[in-house]
Scaffold this active site. Structure first.
Site, PDB file in Angstrom:
ATOM      1  N   GLU A 137      21.244   2.196  16.721  1.00  0.00           N
ATOM      2  CA  GLU A 137      20.021   2.689  17.571  1.00  0.00           C
ATOM      3  C   GLU A 137      20.642   3.833  18.877  1.00  0.00           C
ATOM      4  O   GLU A 137      19.826   3.910  19.578  1.00  0.00           O
ATOM      5  CB  GLU A 137      19.420   1.570  18.060  1.00  0.00           C
ATOM      6  N   HIS A 154      17.645   0.114  26.082  1.00  0.00           N
ATOM      7  CA  HIS A 154      16.970  -0.462  25.063  1.00  0.00           C
ATOM      8  C   HIS A 154      17.206  -1.780  24.785  1.00  0.00           C
ATOM      9  O   HIS A 154      18.245  -2.418  24.966  1.00  0.00           O
ATOM     10  CB  HIS A 154      17.291   0.103  23.676  1.00  0.00           C
ATOM     11  N   HIS A 194      15.212  -6.010  23.696  1.00  0.00           N
ATOM     12  CA  HIS A 194      14.115  -7.092  23.019  1.00  0.00           C
ATOM     13  C   HIS A 194      13.637  -7.913  23.953  1.00  0.00           C
ATOM     14  O   HIS A 194      13.593  -9.032  23.419  1.00  0.00           O
ATOM     15  CB  HIS A 194      15.042  -7.619  21.610  1.00  0.00           C
ATOM     16  N   HIS A 200       9.402  -5.093  17.749  1.00  0.00           N
ATOM     17  CA  HIS A 200      10.843  -4.823  18.263  1.00  0.00           C
ATOM     18  C   HIS A 200      11.324  -5.035  19.543  1.00  0.00           C
ATOM     19  O   HIS A 200      12.142  -5.825  19.869  1.00  0.00           O
ATOM     20  CB  HIS A 200      11.300  -3.075  17.905  1.00  0.00           C
TER      21      HIS A 200
END
Length: 241
Positions: A77, A96, A98, A166
């Site tokens: 990603e 980024h 979760h 996500h």
């Protein structure tokens, strides 16, 4: 082009802080834009953030192409990072993750907004990107530049964006600011979930958010982002000792 050693060491520390504060686990990543070439950025090879070392840091073009892979496997990603740097010249660092308290807001449509002053950098409005809207059924992973650019469009000028099913992505004008926002996005989500059981929530106003963010950016040495960084760095170092 010389490698910015101090910046890369800071990026390694950022990985350890995010792991120590529970923002990332085996998954998630943080990058920083190259200080001398805005069309390049640095990001670790695919590895749990807690274990990232200086030798893991790789340089990429904005399209996610490794400059010198040397056999190291990149994160799938990485396109999140390049697409945001491409769209946002003001952004110097991207996280980024979760974050677990954040995910419920990404799948319910419940608005996530700052409830306490320390969390103002998450932004007054936090949009949600849904891969389903444009790409249909996918793995929900941002696996190419087309998906990355779509996410960057939804992020727009905001500091944070949720990702349906996500996680989330946050940006900052520095590594310290991006880490601060990522940590406090998780904190705010947890506090908001707790407050929601007690009654109607009074969120920060847009004006309050703007004033708090300006104060943090313009803070004296030892205040704001720098003070939080010193505290979290100490916790991360203790956890790794």
């Amino acid at each position: 082009m010389a490698m910015p050693q101090a910046l890369l060491e800071e990026l390694v520390t950022a990985n350890h802080i995010l792991a120590s504060e529970g923002v990332v686990d085996a998954f998630g990543h943080i990058s920083v834009r190259h200080p001398d070439d805005p069309d390049r950025y640095f990001l670790s090879r695919a590895r749990p953030p807690e274990r990232v070392e200086l030798a893991d840091i790789m340089e990429f073009t904005l399209r996610g192409e490794p400059v010198d892979a040397r056999g190291r496997k990149p994160y799938l990603e990485r396109f999140i990072h390049g697409a945001i740097y491409e769209a946002r010249p003001d952004v110097q660092s991207v996280v980024h993750n979760h974050s677990r308290s954040v995910v419920p807001f990404a799948v319910t449509g419940a608005p996530l907004r700052p409830v306490v002053h320390s969390c103002a950098t998450i932004g007054f409005d936090i949009p949600t990107w849904d891969a389903q809207d444009r790409f249909g059924d996918t793995t929900l992973l941002v696996s190419d530049m087309e998906m990355g650019r779509d996410l960057a469009t939804v992020l727009a000028r905001n500091r944070s964006a949720l990702m349906r099913g996500h996680g989330c992505t946050v940006v900052g004008g520095s590594i310290k600011e991006a880490v601060y926002t990522a940590v406090y996005l998780e904190v705010n989500a947890n506090l908001q979930l707790q407050a929601s059981h007690l009654g109607p929530i009074t969120f920060l106003t847009e004006g309050e958010v703007d004033k708090i963010c300006a104060r943090l950016r313009d803070g004296l040495p030892g205040e704001g982002f720098a003070r939080a960084w010193e505290y979290w760095r100490g916790r991360a170092e203790a956890a790794r000792a």
